[in-house]
Design a protein around this motif. Structure first.
Motif, PDB file in Angstrom:
ATOM      1  N   THR A 280      -1.361   2.214  -9.322  1.00  0.00           N
ATOM      2  CA  THR A 280      -2.455   1.532  -8.642  1.00  0.00           C
ATOM      3  C   THR A 280      -1.941   0.260  -7.958  1.00  0.00           C
ATOM      4  OG1 THR A 280      -3.060   0.120 -10.518  1.00  0.00           O
ATOM      5  CG2 THR A 280      -4.032   2.345 -10.434  1.00  0.00           C
TER       6      THR A 280
ATOM      7  N   HIS B  58       1.302   3.922  -3.233  1.00  0.00           N
ATOM      8  CA  HIS B  58       0.981   5.335  -3.004  1.00  0.00           C
ATOM      9  C   HIS B  58       2.165   6.233  -3.346  1.00  0.00           C
ATOM     10  CE1 HIS B  58      -0.739   8.899  -1.148  1.00  0.00           C
ATOM     11  NE2 HIS B  58       0.384   9.043  -0.438  1.00  0.00           N
ATOM     12  N   ARG B  59       3.345   5.870  -2.886  1.00  0.00           N
ATOM     13  CA  ARG B  59       4.523   6.701  -3.129  1.00  0.00           C
ATOM     14  C   ARG B  59       4.890   6.730  -4.609  1.00  0.00           C
ATOM     15  NH1 ARG B  59       8.398   4.617   1.918  1.00  0.00           N
ATOM     16  NH2 ARG B  59       6.861   4.989   3.561  1.00  0.00           N
TER      17      ARG B  59
ATOM     18  N   GLN C 255       2.872   6.348  -7.027  1.00  0.00           N
ATOM     19  CA  GLN C 255       1.723   6.867  -7.777  1.00  0.00           C
ATOM     20  C   GLN C 255       1.303   5.910  -8.891  1.00  0.00           C
ATOM     21  OE1 GLN C 255       2.887  10.879  -8.945  1.00  0.00           O
ATOM     22  NE2 GLN C 255       2.178  11.697  -6.992  1.00  0.00           N
TER      23      GLN C 255
ATOM     24  N   GLU D 217       0.832  -1.206   0.000  1.00  0.00           N
ATOM     25  CA  GLU D 217       0.000   0.000   0.000  1.00  0.00           C
ATOM     26  C   GLU D 217       0.868   1.258   0.000  1.00  0.00           C
ATOM     27  OE1 GLU D 217      -3.696   1.972   2.578  1.00  0.00           O
ATOM     28  OE2 GLU D 217      -2.499   0.323   3.416  1.00  0.00           O
ATOM     29  N   GLN D 218       1.886   1.271   0.839  1.00  0.00           N
ATOM     30  CA  GLN D 218       2.787   2.428   0.900  1.00  0.00           C
ATOM     31  C   GLN D 218       3.532   2.614  -0.412  1.00  0.00           C
ATOM     32  OE1 GLN D 218       5.008   1.069   4.309  1.00  0.00           O
ATOM     33  NE2 GLN D 218       3.970   2.475   5.719  1.00  0.00           N
TER      34      GLN D 218
END
Length: 276
Positions: free
Chosen positions: A35, A30-31, A33, A26-27
């Motif tokens: 999916t 997100h970092r 950018q 998940e991290q």
């Protein structure tokens, strides 16, 4: 040694770096950018260069080197030793593991580095070349690297050496302190602590052959490195690899525990963990 595959694919490198840095999926998604689905596809072997480059940035990997792995566009140039060196690649469970031998043409004295999964070919060479096997040096004591240790010792009566930091379940083994030196005929063998993957992981730096030679165990593979179970050990492994291996002469041949031979110069350019 016949051409053998690289030990790791690009997704293995991503997984090792992510585990080593303690970053969740998940991290990372997100970092970077991207999916979660794109990250899952990338990590499962579906290479996508844009996603790989974004992930590389946040895993502190060299993006160009990682993408070479993903595209399967690089394989290390293999050095040829005129004499006194041989490499063996044997099967251990679902993988293959390497072992190495050096010898002095004049005295016929020899040393093995990790007997590996099977010592049969090593022992055949010792017999056919009429070598006097004096020492067996262990890079570390994971099962795949010492599976046939007892057989080789029984056949040759050679001394077994390992770092005092490494657990050795072999009563006859002798240990050495960090920075120990050994000599075998014209060869000088310097021990370098390259822990992280294993607590007493050792690189043996050898001079006197056609090229400088570093038997690195699982510290470095061509375009990869051995995994480490915690962020602290991962950091330790990276630090030791950069400090003790990448600072060796550029033409130093790296004899890795798995995968093909490589060189310091090639790993400075093509290893995603270490390239600069």
């Amino acid at each position: 040694m016949a051409r053998i595959p690289l030990e790791d694919n690009y997704d293995d490198v991503i997984n090792k770096a992510q585990r080593g840095l303690g970053i969740t999926d998940e991290q990372l998604a997100h970092r970077a950018q991207i999916t979660p689905a794109d990250l899952a596809a990338l990590k499962s072997g579906t290479f996508h260069e844009v996603a790989a480059r974004r992930v590389a940035q946040h895993l502190r990997l060299h993006a160009d080197a990682l993408c070479q792995l993903g595209k399967k566009s690089w394989y290390p140039t293999q050095p040829v030793f005129r004499t006194g060196f041989a490499a063996f690649n044997g099967k251990f469970e679902d993988m293959t593991v390497n072992s190495y031998i050096i010898w002095d043409e004049r005295t016929r004295h020899a040393a093995i580095f990790d007997p590996g999964a099977s010592g049969d070919n090593l022992l055949e060479l010792v017999s056919s070349e009429k070598l006097n096997l004096r020492s067996i040096f262990l890079t570390h004591t994971h099962d795949d690297h010492i599976a046939d240790l007892a057989k080789v010792v029984d056949a040759t009566k050679a001394e077994v050496w390992a770092s005092e930091r490494e657990p050795v379940d072999f009563p006859a083994a002798k240990t050495f302190k960090d920075g120990a030196f050994f000599h075998l005929g014209p060869f000088a063998i310097k021990t370098l602590l390259t822990s992280g993957h294993a607590p007493g992981g050792v690189t043996y730096f050898i001079t006197g052959l056609s090229y400088p030679l570093a038997v690195v165990g699982d510290s470095i593979f061509a375009a990869s490195m051995g995994g480490a179970p915690t962020p602290a050990l991962y950091s330790e492994a990276l630090t030791n690899n950069r400090r003790h291996i990448l600072t060796l002469y550029a033409d130093t041949v790296l004899a890795c525990g798995h995968g093909p031979l490589t060189t310091v110069a090639q790993e400075r350019k093509h290893n995603p963990f270490l390239a600069y």
